[in-house]
Design a protein around this motif. Structure first.
Motif, PDB file in Angstrom:
ATOM      1  N   GLU A 114      37.807  43.211  45.660  1.00 10.78           N
ATOM      2  CA  GLU A 114      38.690  44.199  45.046  1.00 10.78           C
ATOM      3  C   GLU A 114      38.293  45.599  45.505  1.00 10.78           C
ATOM      4  N   LYS A 115      39.195  46.265  46.216  1.00 11.32           N
ATOM      5  CA  LYS A 115      39.025  47.650  46.679  1.00 11.32           C
ATOM      6  C   LYS A 115      37.652  47.867  47.332  1.00 11.32           C
ATOM      7  N   PRO A 116      37.428  47.235  48.482  1.00  9.89           N
ATOM      8  CA  PRO A 116      36.129  47.379  49.157  1.00  9.89           C
ATOM      9  C   PRO A 116      35.896  48.808  49.628  1.00  9.89           C
ATOM     10  N   ALA A 117      34.645  49.202  49.657  1.00  8.73           N
ATOM     11  CA  ALA A 117      34.292  50.530  50.160  1.00  8.73           C
ATOM     12  C   ALA A 117      34.690  50.645  51.626  1.00  8.73           C
ATOM     13  N   ALA A 130      35.376  43.231  31.784  1.00 12.03           N
ATOM     14  CA  ALA A 130      36.048  44.318  32.494  1.00 12.03           C
ATOM     15  C   ALA A 130      35.392  44.539  33.848  1.00 12.03           C
ATOM     16  N   GLY A 131      36.240  44.802  34.854  1.00 16.37           N
ATOM     17  CA  GLY A 131      35.734  45.033  36.198  1.00 16.37           C
ATOM     18  C   GLY A 131      36.102  46.425  36.676  1.00 16.37           C
ATOM     19  N   ALA A 132      36.612  46.508  37.906  1.00 15.05           N
ATOM     20  CA  ALA A 132      36.981  47.797  38.493  1.00 15.05           C
ATOM     21  C   ALA A 132      37.955  48.532  37.592  1.00 15.05           C
ATOM     22  N   GLY A 133      37.702  49.826  37.376  1.00 11.78           N
ATOM     23  CA  GLY A 133      38.576  50.636  36.549  1.00 11.78           C
ATOM     24  C   GLY A 133      38.441  50.377  35.066  1.00 11.78           C
ATOM     25  N   GLY A 134      37.441  49.580  34.671  1.00  5.05           N
ATOM     26  CA  GLY A 134      37.258  49.264  33.261  1.00  5.05           C
ATOM     27  C   GLY A 134      38.299  48.312  32.718  1.00  5.05           C
ATOM     28  N   GLU A 135      38.998  47.583  33.611  1.00  5.90           N
ATOM     29  CA  GLU A 135      40.057  46.665  33.201  1.00  5.90           C
ATOM     30  C   GLU A 135      39.687  45.231  33.556  1.00  5.90           C
ATOM     31  N   VAL A 136      40.371  44.284  32.916  1.00  6.95           N
ATOM     32  CA  VAL A 136      40.184  42.871  33.244  1.00  6.95           C
ATOM     33  C   VAL A 136      40.950  42.603  34.531  1.00  6.95           C
ATOM     34  N   GLN A 137      40.231  42.358  35.612  1.00  7.39           N
ATOM     35  CA  GLN A 137      40.834  42.204  36.930  1.00  7.39           C
ATOM     36  C   GLN A 137      41.171  40.739  37.199  1.00  7.39           C
ATOM     37  N   LEU A 138      42.416  40.474  37.563  1.00  3.55           N
ATOM     38  CA  LEU A 138      42.834  39.120  37.936  1.00  3.55           C
ATOM     39  C   LEU A 138      42.025  38.633  39.134  1.00  3.55           C
ATOM     40  N   THR A 139      41.734  39.538  40.079  1.00  8.60           N
ATOM     41  CA  THR A 139      41.006  39.155  41.283  1.00  8.60           C
ATOM     42  C   THR A 139      39.658  38.526  40.946  1.00  8.60           C
TER      43      THR A 139
END
Length: 289
Positions: free
Chosen positions: A190-193, A222-231
């Motif tokens: 998810e959104k790699p650097a 919670a993952g990226a952005g503080g949200e539950v990421q489907l990825t």
């Protein structure tokens, strides 16, 4: 193999990038030429043979439900005036195949999908993100994915090649073996650097997933952005179930951005047999004067 008959449309987002237009109008109801974004998404699902449409909504999204209802007064008035109601074909969904579920907290895409768990049950299902407008060359994106699902089963994501410098903005596939339009998925990032993406294959908002993802989403932190990421939950299925990317044959318009939305309107309007020639002539004058 169980056929794909259910699709989830996550439409609870606030659409803040389009304020003030989306203050009172859901972003999914913004029109591209003469159809709202959500109509393109529903038409894509229906073309793929999907007949149970699950809309995960939030407060202020009643216009979506109204759009797919019977507009008795409008249709009666048009009929009394001898005017066609053909333009409304495809907007009348019956209660049996249009279901509405509330996401009461803005906790991310993964949480929105989890909200549909009771309707999904033990069936594989599709996910379509309406603000990603995908126009296929011969058939719609989800129809292309269903064709491949019938060959390999398991989990599939739509895959689209983008310039490497754009990969930090997207979920990206870590690819394995390739066979035509199918690419084995070894991992998802998810959104790699910048400079770290394992490929240039991004995920443009189309998925076919097995129901086991719901139990993973139930405990997903919670993952990226503080949200539950489907990825994050999809990545946990890799290795235990078949997982492939399907390279999409067509065009993508990111209608979650103002530029992409404007591009979609111009591109589709310019191809319209009635307005296209005049629009292209106007655009040419605008650019040359």
């Amino acid at each position: 193999m169980v056929s794909i008959r259910k699709a989830v449309f996550p439409v609870a987002g606030l659409g803040t990038r389009f304020l003030p237009a989306t203050k009172a109008v859901p972003k999914e109801m913004l029109p591209v030429v003469d159809r709202p974004l959500i109509q393109y998404a529903v038409d894509e699902a229906l073309e793929a043979g999907i007949d149970t449409l699950i809309f995960v909504t939030g407060r202020g999204k009643g216009a979506i439900e109204d759009h797919f209802d019977v507009a008795f007064e409008l249709e009666r008035t048009q009929a009394d005036r001898g005017k066609s109601v053909a333009a409304l074909e495809g907007t009348r969904l019956t209660p049996g195949n249009a279901l509405f579920v509330r996401q009461q907290e803005p906790r991310g895409l993964g949480h929105a999908i989890w909200c549909a768990r009771e309707v999904i049950g033990n069936d594989p299902f599709a996910i379509i993100l309406p603000d990603e407008l995908l126009i296929g060359r011969t058939k719609g994106c989800m129809a292309q994915m269903v064709d491949q699902y019938e060959k390999v089963g398991g989990n599939l994501v739509c895959a689209l090649g983008v310039p490497m410098e754009e990969t930090p903005s997207y979920g990206v596939i870590d690819p394995g073996a390739r066979d035509g339009v199918l690419t084995e998925v070894k991992g998802l990032v998810e959104k790699p650097a910048a400079g770290t993406a394992p490929s240039n294959l991004m995920l443009p908002g189309r998925y076919i997933l097995q129901p086991e993802v719901m139990s993973l989403l139930a405990t997903q932190e919670a993952g990226a952005g503080g949200e539950v990421q489907l990825t994050d939950s999809m990545a946990k299925l890799i290795g235990s179930q078949p997982f492939h990317g399907v390279t999409f044959d067509g065009e993508r318009f990111d209608c979650g951005s103002k530029l992409g939305f404007a591009q979609a309107n111009f591109a589709l309007a310019s191809r319209d047999k009635d307005m296209g020639p005049a629009l292209k002539a106007w655009a040419n004058d605008l650019l040359t004067n």
